[in-house]
Write a protein that holds these residues in place. Structure first.
Motif, PDB file in Angstrom:
ATOM      1  N   GLU A  84       0.831  -1.205   0.000  1.00 28.09           N
ATOM      2  CA  GLU A  84       0.000   0.000   0.000  1.00 28.09           C
ATOM      3  C   GLU A  84       0.864   1.252   0.000  1.00 28.09           C
ATOM      4  N   ARG A  85       1.976   1.199   0.730  1.00 32.63           N
ATOM      5  CA  ARG A  85       2.865   2.364   0.775  1.00 32.63           C
ATOM      6  C   ARG A  85       3.397   2.700  -0.599  1.00 32.63           C
ATOM      7  N   ILE A  86       3.770   1.689  -1.354  1.00 30.63           N
ATOM      8  CA  ILE A  86       4.309   1.931  -2.691  1.00 30.63           C
ATOM      9  C   ILE A  86       3.207   2.499  -3.586  1.00 30.63           C
ATOM     10  N   ALA A  87       2.010   1.922  -3.501  1.00 30.28           N
ATOM     11  CA  ALA A  87       0.890   2.410  -4.313  1.00 30.28           C
ATOM     12  C   ALA A  87       0.572   3.870  -3.972  1.00 30.28           C
ATOM     13  N   CYS A  88       0.709   4.215  -2.696  1.00 35.00           N
ATOM     14  CA  CYS A  88       0.393   5.574  -2.239  1.00 35.00           C
ATOM     15  C   CYS A  88       1.584   6.521  -2.344  1.00 35.00           C
ATOM     16  N   HIS A  89       2.707   6.030  -2.854  1.00 30.96           N
ATOM     17  CA  HIS A  89       3.932   6.838  -2.873  1.00 30.96           C
ATOM     18  C   HIS A  89       4.199   7.457  -1.509  1.00 30.96           C
ATOM     19  N   PHE A  90       3.968   6.688  -0.455  1.00 32.49           N
ATOM     20  CA  PHE A  90       4.231   7.120   0.919  1.00 32.49           C
ATOM     21  C   PHE A  90       3.481   8.406   1.276  1.00 32.49           C
ATOM     22  N   GLY A  91       2.325   8.567   0.688  1.00 32.27           N
ATOM     23  CA  GLY A  91       1.501   9.732   1.020  1.00 32.27           C
ATOM     24  C   GLY A  91       1.771  10.950   0.153  1.00 32.27           C
ATOM     25  N   CYS A  92       2.597  10.789  -0.873  1.00 33.15           N
ATOM     26  CA  CYS A  92       2.867  11.898  -1.791  1.00 33.15           C
ATOM     27  C   CYS A  92       1.885  11.810  -2.957  1.00 33.15           C
ATOM     28  N   ALA A  93       0.897  12.688  -2.957  1.00 34.91           N
ATOM     29  CA  ALA A  93      -0.164  12.616  -3.962  1.00 34.91           C
ATOM     30  C   ALA A  93       0.292  13.175  -5.307  1.00 34.91           C
ATOM     31  N   HIS A  94      -0.366  12.702  -6.364  1.00 34.37           N
ATOM     32  CA  HIS A  94      -0.141  13.171  -7.723  1.00 34.37           C
ATOM     33  C   HIS A  94      -1.229  14.188  -8.091  1.00 34.37           C
ATOM     34  N   PRO A  95      -1.066  14.865  -9.230  1.00 30.78           N
ATOM     35  CA  PRO A  95      -2.085  15.850  -9.629  1.00 30.78           C
ATOM     36  C   PRO A  95      -3.490  15.244  -9.669  1.00 30.78           C
ATOM     37  N   GLU A  96      -3.591  13.991 -10.134  1.00 25.93           N
ATOM     38  CA  GLU A  96      -4.921  13.392 -10.226  1.00 25.93           C
ATOM     39  C   GLU A  96      -5.550  13.226  -8.842  1.00 25.93           C
ATOM     40  N   GLY A  97      -4.717  13.100  -7.813  1.00 26.84           N
ATOM     41  CA  GLY A  97      -5.227  13.038  -6.442  1.00 26.84           C
ATOM     42  C   GLY A  97      -5.853  14.368  -6.041  1.00 26.84           C
ATOM     43  N   TYR A  98      -5.135  15.451  -6.307  1.00 26.34           N
ATOM     44  CA  TYR A  98      -5.660  16.783  -5.957  1.00 26.34           C
ATOM     45  C   TYR A  98      -6.905  17.111  -6.777  1.00 26.34           C
ATOM     46  N   TYR A 101       4.018  14.683  -4.770  1.00 26.97           N
ATOM     47  CA  TYR A 101       5.036  13.828  -5.389  1.00 26.97           C
ATOM     48  C   TYR A 101       5.885  14.586  -6.417  1.00 26.97           C
ATOM     49  N   PRO A 102       7.221  14.515  -6.289  1.00 24.88           N
ATOM     50  CA  PRO A 102       8.080  15.141  -7.293  1.00 24.88           C
ATOM     51  C   PRO A 102       8.540  14.116  -8.317  1.00 24.88           C
ATOM     52  N   GLY A 103       7.841  14.015  -9.430  1.00 22.26           N
ATOM     53  CA  GLY A 103       8.238  13.029 -10.440  1.00 22.26           C
ATOM     54  C   GLY A 103       7.915  13.512 -11.842  1.00 22.26           C
ATOM     55  N   LEU A 104       8.346  12.733 -12.825  1.00 20.18           N
ATOM     56  CA  LEU A 104       8.158  13.114 -14.226  1.00 20.18           C
ATOM     57  C   LEU A 104       6.689  13.283 -14.577  1.00 20.18           C
ATOM     58  N   GLY A 105       5.897  12.242 -14.284  1.00 20.70           N
ATOM     59  CA  GLY A 105       4.483  12.274 -14.632  1.00 20.70           C
ATOM     60  C   GLY A 105       3.750  13.378 -13.888  1.00 20.70           C
ATOM     61  N   ALA A 106       4.095  13.529 -12.615  1.00 22.76           N
ATOM     62  CA  ALA A 106       3.442  14.562 -11.799  1.00 22.76           C
ATOM     63  C   ALA A 106       3.674  15.942 -12.399  1.00 22.76           C
ATOM     64  N   GLU A 107       4.907  16.196 -12.846  1.00 23.74           N
ATOM     65  CA  GLU A 107       5.215  17.501 -13.446  1.00 23.74           C
ATOM     66  C   GLU A 107       4.477  17.666 -14.771  1.00 23.74           C
ATOM     67  N   GLN A 108       4.516  16.610 -15.561  1.00 21.74           N
ATOM     68  CA  GLN A 108       3.925  16.690 -16.896  1.00 21.74           C
ATOM     69  C   GLN A 108       2.410  16.901 -16.824  1.00 21.74           C
ATOM     70  N   ARG A 109       1.796  16.329 -15.785  1.00 21.79           N
ATOM     71  CA  ARG A 109       0.349  16.468 -15.645  1.00 21.79           C
ATOM     72  C   ARG A 109      -0.028  17.683 -14.804  1.00 21.79           C
ATOM     73  N   GLY A 110       0.957  18.514 -14.438  1.00 26.15           N
ATOM     74  CA  GLY A 110       0.645  19.789 -13.812  1.00 26.15           C
ATOM     75  C   GLY A 110       0.425  19.740 -12.314  1.00 26.15           C
ATOM     76  N   GLN A 111       1.402  19.199 -11.588  1.00 23.66           N
ATOM     77  CA  GLN A 111       1.320  19.153 -10.121  1.00 23.66           C
ATOM     78  C   GLN A 111       1.064  20.545  -9.530  1.00 23.66           C
ATOM     79  N   ALA A 112       1.833  21.522  -9.994  1.00 25.65           N
ATOM     80  CA  ALA A 112       1.716  22.878  -9.444  1.00 25.65           C
ATOM     81  C   ALA A 112       0.329  23.447  -9.732  1.00 25.65           C
ATOM     82  N   GLU A 113      -0.147  23.245 -10.942  1.00 21.50           N
ATOM     83  CA  GLU A 113      -1.459  23.770 -11.319  1.00 21.50           C
ATOM     84  C   GLU A 113      -2.556  23.134 -10.480  1.00 21.50           C
ATOM     85  N   ALA A 114      -2.453  21.824 -10.260  1.00 17.23           N
ATOM     86  CA  ALA A 114      -3.488  21.121  -9.504  1.00 17.23           C
ATOM     87  C   ALA A 114      -3.589  21.678  -8.080  1.00 17.23           C
TER      88      ALA A 114
END
Lengths: 300, 346
Positions: B133-147, B174-187
């Motif tokens: 579960e921790r790996i699936a949740c990225h240890f609580g670091c959410a992605h843009p789709e979470g926000y 989460y600081p990662g490639l996909g997160a950035e590409q999908r607009g972490q900051a914007e979310a």
């Protein structure tokens, strides 16, 4: 964070020194014979981090701080940005009474109070922001520019408060709002209070939006962290300067997290355009007319 | 029970209690009153007296907890997380998945729930309990789709007039490639903007880690509280130490934690949070049910207070709540400093 090349160049530029005087790999007009190194006044020439050519500083500056050879956009401070963006003599500075303090008594290797004093002496500015009203090709607007030369343009209470007041004034006076961002993010030395500036500026933009106000966000090199994750990404229209680093996390942090090489051009303006995160990539020379055009379309 | 390094005195006490209990009750065929030889001398103390001493020691350790120790308590793997609290305080939880755009981020849990007699929408970070579960949740670091999922559900709650409860527990987005590409900051930015104008009551509690924008992305609320041993700051102590002290180690992490003023009481002083929710003796992970009861009490009483506030007033007060945060000198007159006795830079 900024790749070593451009950071080094930016620093060299800031300190008024020319780049290292080794010969350029590609030979062009800069092959003209130059006198001995010591004879060149410092800062007359510099090496462009974009194309590695030696360029004449004054020519670069006259070209809006853009390399005449390769179109590399050099970083500029808030004062120069306002000079470029607004009609000559039209800019009226506002909210200048705001000065930073040290609410946490923050101390790392230096105290925050000392850092502020040093930065203020170095830059002659009070904090990392300039704001006011001005005209852009005859259209009145509220303008706010972050300043990278002061603590990496980081957002503490003064920056957050100045931006919020600029937004609120734009809402009250029904003026278009233009914010030019360049920042390392929220200012760690004000900790939670810096973080709250993200919510404060975003909430002010919600009211501006409720009132039907126009907000044009201009992203320049670099825009990262808490600035990107608040007002900078909330523009009705988002413009980005070519080649600017724009992101939430810095490339180094991402690399440490995912443990793989980042693709070329990752987090650059053109990448964001492709990813659907910005509306247009606009060269500095076109910025004034682009902004004016968008103001016209919005009917503001 | 596993112990943190500053809890060391408890390890020996626990061993003594076990030995004394065994001695008194007799185990493994040992007659009562005869101690088992556990390698060291065993005191034939009264187990109840030892237990009292254990509680006293625990209380004194937690009373003197420094900021860096607090951060480590907030990260104890057995500390209750959003899904634990949902089980403990919510009846009839109906989880809602997906942002309808990209995916379903398990690091942000959303759903309808009843807390006491209140129907609400609950939103919270989930770090994950077991490794999978921790790996699936990225240890609580959410992605843009979470926000974006969180925002979509919050807007629905607004439509149906349901109050919103958010539980914050993330080291950061989460600081990662996909997160950035999908607009972490914007979310995150859009969440803050939209939350500031949602026309239903919103309450937020930092239950563990309140890491920067990733936390604030679901914490623009009418009332914000922190659990007693949670932390909330612009950056993690390690991140801050790595940048400002040029290296992150035990010593610099502790210095950074102190400098960042990230504890619940610090955040109260700065005006960033409104209330502190008390945790049981030795922090929430030692008695999750008790921690949950305190949390529930705060949520229900706070929501009750907000229930009848006129919606325009509610939204305006929320705006003013965040509007006044910050510390600066205003040379044109008023001083907004929250700590006015600080030396000001010249």
């Amino acid at each position: 964070m900024v790749p070593g090349v451009s950071r080094g160049a930016a620093r060299a530029e800031k300190q008024g020194k020319s780049g290292t005087m080794t010969r350029a790999a590609s030979r062009t007009w800069n092959e003209i014979k130059t006198p001995k190194r010591s004879a060149i006044p410092e800062g007359l020439w510099l090496r462009c981090p974009g194309c590695s050519r030696m360029i004449y500083r004054r020519q670069m500056e006259a070209n809006l701080h853009v390399c005449p050879e390769c179109n590399h956009h050099f970083r500029i401070g808030a004062v120069e940005r306002i000079r470029q963006l607004t009609d000559p003599g039209s800019f009226q500075p506002m909210f200048r009474g705001l000065e930073p303090t040290d609410p946490l008594g923050f101390r790392d290797l230096k105290t925050y109070a000392d850092r502020l004093r040093i930065e203020q002496e170095k830059t002659g500015q009070v904090d990392a922001v300039q704001a006011g009203s001005g005209f852009i090709k005859g259209r009145e607007a509220m303008v706010c520019c972050l300043d990278l030369t002061f603590m990496m343009g980081s957002m503490g209470s003064v920056v957050g408060e100045t931006i919020t007041r600029t937004i609120e004034t734009a809402t009250e006076r029904n003026l278009p709002l233009i914010i030019v961002s360049c920042s390392g993010g929220a200012r760690m030395q004000e900790s939670g209070l810096s973080l709250m500036q993200m919510a404060k500026t975003s909430a002010a933009l919600a009211r501006h939006d409720n009132a039907g106000g126009l907000f044009i966000s201009v992203l320049t090199d670099p825009t990262t962290g808490g600035v990107t994750a608040s007002f900078a990404m909330l523009g009705d229209v988002i413009l980005a300067e070519p080649g600017a680093l724009i992101g939430f996390a810095g490339p180094r942090v991402i690399q440490q997290t995912i443990r793989q090489e980042l693709p070329d051009g990752f987090q650059r303006s053109e990448f964001l355009l492709k990813s659907g995160l910005v509306d247009r990539v606009v060269a500095r020379a076109e910025l004034r007319s682009e902004v004016a055009r968008i103001i016209d379309y919005s009917g503001k | 029970m596993s112990y943190l390094d500053f809890e060391k005195p408890l390890v020996e006490l626990e061993r003594q209690i076990e030995a004394a209990t065994a001695a008194r009750d007799g185990v493994h065929g040992t007659p009562p009153g005869v101690a088992l030889d556990l390698g060291t001398r065993v005191q034939l103390d009264d187990p109840d007296a030892l237990r009292a001493k254990y509680r006293e020691t625990l209380a004194s350790i937690y009373a003197g907890l420094g900021p860096w120790e607090t951060v480590r308590v907030a990260r104890v793997p057995t500390r209750p997380q959003t899904r634990d609290y949902i089980k403990l305080i919510c009846r009839d939880f109906a989880e809602l998945h997906g942002d309808r755009r990209y995916g379903d981020d398990p690091a942000l849990v959303t759903g309808f729930a009843r807390i006491g007699s209140i129907k609400c929408l609950i939103v919270g970070h989930q770090k994950g309990r077991d490794t999978q579960e921790r790996i699936a949740c990225h240890f609580g670091c959410a992605h843009p789709e979470g926000y974006r999922k969180a925002l979509a559900k919050m807007k629905m709650a607004e439509k149906f007039g349901l109050p919103i409860v958010t539980l914050v527990d993330t080291p950061g987005a989460y600081p990662g490639l996909g997160a950035e590409q999908r607009g972490q900051a914007e979310a995150i930015a859009v969440n803050m903007l939209e939350m500031s104008r949602l026309r239903v009551p919103i309450v937020s509690v930092v239950i563990g880690e309140g890491g920067s924008g990733g936390a604030l992305g679901i914490a623009v609320a009418d009332r914000v509280a922190m659990m007693q041993f949670a932390w909330y700051s612009v950056i993690s102590p390690e991140g801050c130490a790595a940048i400002l002290w040029k290296q992150a180690n035990e010593q610099t992490n502790a210095q950074a934690a102190r400098a960042l003023k990230l504890t619940a009481s610090d955040n109260i002083e700065l005006g960033i949070v409104d209330d502190v929710i008390e945790e049981p003796l030795g922090a929430a992970h030692r008695a999750p049910a008790e921690a949950a009861a305190n949390l529930e009490k705060w949520i229900t009483s706070t929501l009750l207070n907000l229930k009848d506030v006129d919606r325009d007033v509610l939204v305006d007060r929320r705006y003013q709540r965040f509007r006044r945060l910050g510390a600066y000198v205003d040379k044109s007159g008023q001083f907004n400093g929250l700590v006015p006795d600080q030396d000001l830079p010249k």
